[in-house]
Design a protein around this motif. Structure first.
Motif, PDB file in Angstrom:
ATOM      1  N   ALA A 143       0.817  -1.215   0.000  1.00 54.34           N
ATOM      2  CA  ALA A 143       0.000   0.000   0.000  1.00 54.34           C
ATOM      3  C   ALA A 143       0.856   1.272   0.000  1.00 54.34           C
ATOM      4  N   GLY A 144       2.184   1.099  -0.031  1.00 54.40           N
ATOM      5  CA  GLY A 144       3.067   2.253  -0.005  1.00 54.40           C
ATOM      6  C   GLY A 144       3.990   2.222   1.204  1.00 54.40           C
ATOM      7  N   ASP A 145       4.897   3.180   1.262  1.00 54.65           N
ATOM      8  CA  ASP A 145       5.840   3.255   2.379  1.00 54.65           C
ATOM      9  C   ASP A 145       5.156   3.750   3.644  1.00 54.65           C
ATOM     10  N   VAL A 146       5.570   3.179   4.778  1.00 50.47           N
ATOM     11  CA  VAL A 146       5.020   3.553   6.083  1.00 50.47           C
ATOM     12  C   VAL A 146       6.178   3.912   7.003  1.00 50.47           C
ATOM     13  N   THR A 147       6.043   5.027   7.737  1.00 46.54           N
ATOM     14  CA  THR A 147       7.055   5.387   8.726  1.00 46.54           C
ATOM     15  C   THR A 147       6.923   4.470   9.932  1.00 46.54           C
ATOM     16  N   VAL A 148       8.032   3.876  10.358  1.00 47.52           N
ATOM     17  CA  VAL A 148       8.012   2.913  11.468  1.00 47.52           C
ATOM     18  C   VAL A 148       9.180   3.192  12.410  1.00 47.52           C
ATOM     19  N   ALA A 149       9.163   2.529  13.546  1.00 47.96           N
ATOM     20  CA  ALA A 149      10.293   2.516  14.480  1.00 47.96           C
ATOM     21  C   ALA A 149      10.903   1.129  14.425  1.00 47.96           C
ATOM     22  N   ALA A 150      12.213   1.060  14.178  1.00 46.73           N
ATOM     23  CA  ALA A 150      12.906  -0.223  14.074  1.00 46.73           C
ATOM     24  C   ALA A 150      13.929  -0.332  15.192  1.00 46.73           C
ATOM     25  N   LYS A 151      13.794  -1.368  16.007  1.00 45.30           N
ATOM     26  CA  LYS A 151      14.669  -1.549  17.159  1.00 45.30           C
ATOM     27  C   LYS A 151      15.655  -2.677  16.897  1.00 45.30           C
ATOM     28  N   GLU A 152      16.938  -2.417  17.163  1.00 47.95           N
ATOM     29  CA  GLU A 152      17.953  -3.447  17.050  1.00 47.95           C
ATOM     30  C   GLU A 152      18.828  -3.434  18.293  1.00 47.95           C
ATOM     31  N   VAL A 153      19.673  -4.464  18.419  1.00 43.57           N
ATOM     32  CA  VAL A 153      20.504  -4.554  19.608  1.00 43.57           C
ATOM     33  C   VAL A 153      21.547  -3.451  19.605  1.00 43.57           C
ATOM     34  N   ARG A 154      21.889  -3.003  20.802  1.00 45.33           N
ATOM     35  CA  ARG A 154      22.909  -1.967  20.946  1.00 45.33           C
ATOM     36  C   ARG A 154      24.312  -2.562  20.780  1.00 45.33           C
ATOM     37  N   THR A 155      24.509  -3.739  21.358  1.00 48.40           N
ATOM     38  CA  THR A 155      25.772  -4.448  21.256  1.00 48.40           C
ATOM     39  C   THR A 155      25.475  -5.910  20.947  1.00 48.40           C
ATOM     40  N   ARG A 156      26.253  -6.508  20.097  1.00 50.96           N
ATOM     41  CA  ARG A 156      25.998  -7.898  19.718  1.00 50.96           C
ATOM     42  C   ARG A 156      26.559  -8.838  20.781  1.00 50.96           C
ATOM     43  N   ASP A 157      25.829  -8.926  21.884  1.00 49.82           N
ATOM     44  CA  ASP A 157      26.220  -9.851  22.949  1.00 49.82           C
ATOM     45  C   ASP A 157      24.986 -10.553  23.480  1.00 49.82           C
ATOM     46  N   GLY A 158      25.213 -11.520  24.381  1.00 51.17           N
ATOM     47  CA  GLY A 158      24.117 -12.328  24.891  1.00 51.17           C
ATOM     48  C   GLY A 158      23.003 -11.548  25.559  1.00 51.17           C
ATOM     49  N   PRO A 159      23.309 -10.668  26.541  1.00 48.63           N
ATOM     50  CA  PRO A 159      22.238  -9.932  27.219  1.00 48.63           C
ATOM     51  C   PRO A 159      21.386  -9.089  26.271  1.00 48.63           C
ATOM     52  N   CYS A 160      22.024  -8.434  25.308  1.00 47.97           N
ATOM     53  CA  CYS A 160      21.276  -7.590  24.373  1.00 47.97           C
ATOM     54  C   CYS A 160      20.364  -8.429  23.490  1.00 47.97           C
ATOM     55  N   TYR A 161      20.885  -9.557  22.984  1.00 52.91           N
ATOM     56  CA  TYR A 161      20.058 -10.411  22.145  1.00 52.91           C
ATOM     57  C   TYR A 161      18.920 -11.042  22.941  1.00 52.91           C
ATOM     58  N   ARG A 162      19.196 -11.439  24.193  1.00 56.81           N
ATOM     59  CA  ARG A 162      18.133 -12.014  25.022  1.00 56.81           C
ATOM     60  C   ARG A 162      17.024 -10.993  25.263  1.00 56.81           C
ATOM     61  N   SER A 163      17.399  -9.745  25.525  1.00 59.59           N
ATOM     62  CA  SER A 163      16.406  -8.699  25.736  1.00 59.59           C
ATOM     63  C   SER A 163      15.573  -8.473  24.486  1.00 59.59           C
ATOM     64  N   LEU A 164      16.233  -8.423  23.313  1.00 55.93           N
ATOM     65  CA  LEU A 164      15.513  -8.207  22.057  1.00 55.93           C
ATOM     66  C   LEU A 164      14.550  -9.344  21.773  1.00 55.93           C
ATOM     67  N   PHE A 165      15.014 -10.596  21.946  1.00 53.95           N
ATOM     68  CA  PHE A 165      14.155 -11.743  21.660  1.00 53.95           C
ATOM     69  C   PHE A 165      13.007 -11.841  22.669  1.00 53.95           C
ATOM     70  N   ARG A 166      13.286 -11.446  23.926  1.00 51.85           N
ATOM     71  CA  ARG A 166      12.237 -11.440  24.938  1.00 51.85           C
ATOM     72  C   ARG A 166      11.142 -10.443  24.550  1.00 51.85           C
ATOM     73  N   GLU A 167      11.567  -9.244  24.136  1.00 47.73           N
ATOM     74  CA  GLU A 167      10.586  -8.236  23.735  1.00 47.73           C
ATOM     75  C   GLU A 167       9.796  -8.702  22.514  1.00 47.73           C
ATOM     76  N   ALA A 168      10.480  -9.301  21.555  1.00 48.16           N
ATOM     77  CA  ALA A 168       9.791  -9.800  20.362  1.00 48.16           C
ATOM     78  C   ALA A 168       8.760 -10.858  20.731  1.00 48.16           C
ATOM     79  N   ALA A 169       9.137 -11.773  21.630  1.00 49.00           N
ATOM     80  CA  ALA A 169       8.221 -12.848  22.037  1.00 49.00           C
ATOM     81  C   ALA A 169       6.978 -12.286  22.721  1.00 49.00           C
ATOM     82  N   ILE A 170       7.177 -11.272  23.576  1.00 46.53           N
ATOM     83  CA  ILE A 170       6.037 -10.659  24.265  1.00 46.53           C
ATOM     84  C   ILE A 170       5.103 -10.005  23.262  1.00 46.53           C
TER      85      ILE A 170
END
Length: 292
Positions: free
Chosen positions: A16-43
């Motif tokens: 339907a066209g481009d949409v403005t969004v917010a994209a969240k990624e990990v701050r540092t590529r380590d275990g705690p950051c990835y666990r937090s990101l995956f936890r948020e995604a799962a919720i």
């Protein structure tokens, strides 16, 4: 920029066209950051796949997409153009001074509704605060940042006592500060045992109400700006709570205090909070119209 991740404004290409969004990624590529990101995604997936969930009416930030590539991992969410509630409150205090409370109380009503949805799904947020509430272009408050959230029935968090409400052995307080925690928003049981439930979210919601009443000031207990877990838990066990803000009505402060009851079961549930806040808004608006 947060503790585990950072968010960028982006464009999502759709049919339907481009949409403005917010994209969240990990701050540092380590275990705690990835666990937090995956936890948020799962919720967020659990919320948005629920058959009773309505994206148009929900006060939880809308999940739009997940990107899970080897080099880039994003949670793509709706874009809330007015930013976080904390910044909005602070800007109002600096620029305009006190504002009519009903204007800001509606945001609290919206978050009470978000907590109702989480309670229905047996999920907890874990960090309900003005900094984690986003405001859309239509002035709708959305609860966001679920990186600390968890399923209260399967992932109740517990940590060692020297990081919580018990006095560290041999007076060693260094370990108590190793874990970054939003202490002044946390319930007594979260401080002491690391337990997060829907009732502990209600405690944090009471602190959110205090932030709204003070237009974004930092909550502080008993003159201690940076307490340890042990110090704050001991303060709360003595019955000390955040002081009543200037110009805050007794009724409003009573609602806050009900959220900070020592027993979790004695605290009001989110739907009761919504009803009380709606009644307060209606009363304030009626009194204003009568005065005019």
């Amino acid at each position: 920029m947060g503790r585990f991740g950072h968010v960028i404004r982006a464009r999502l290409k759709t049919s339907a066209g481009d949409v403005t969004v917010a994209a969240k990624e990990v701050r540092t590529r380590d275990g705690p950051c990835y666990r937090s990101l995956f936890r948020e995604a799962a919720i967020l997936v659990a919320v948005h796949e629920d058959r009773h969930h309505d994206n148009l009416r929900s006060n939880i930030i809308q999940l739009l997409a997940l990107v899970n590539e080897s080099t880039k991992k994003y949670i793509v969410m709706e874009y809330a153009s007015k930013g976080c509630l904390l910044r909005l409150l602070q800007q109002t205090r600096r620029q305009n001074g006190p504002q009519p409370l009903p204007h800001n109380l509606r945001y609290a009503v919206h978050i009470a509704r978000a907590l109702q949805e989480l309670q229905r799904l047996a999920l907890t947020h874990g960090d309900v605060a003005a900094r984690n509430v986003l405001i859309t272009a239509d002035n709708v408050a959305k609860l966001a940042d679920f990186g600390q959230a968890g399923d209260v029935y399967t992932t109740v968090q517990h940590v060692s006592s020297n990081k919580r409400g018990k006095e560290p052995a041999n007076g060693d307080t260094n370990n108590a500060g190793n874990e970054v925690l939003p202490l002044n928003w946390m319930s007594l049981e979260s401080l002491e045992t690391g337990e997060y439930t829907c009732q502990s979210d209600v405690w944090s919601f009471g602190v959110l109400l205090w932030e709204i009443a003070t237009l974004g000031r930092e909550p502080r207990y008993d003159g201690n700006n940076h307490p340890t877990c042990h110090q704050l838990a001991r303060t709360l066990r003595r019955g000390i709570r955040l002081r009543k803000p200037p110009d805050c009505s007794g009724e409003m402060y009573d609602v806050m205090m009900s959220c900070w009851r020592e027993s979790p079961l004695a605290r009001p549930v989110p739907d009761i909070l919504e009803t009380k806040l709606m009644q307060m808004c209606h009363t304030m608006i009626t009194e204003k119209e009568t005065a005019v």
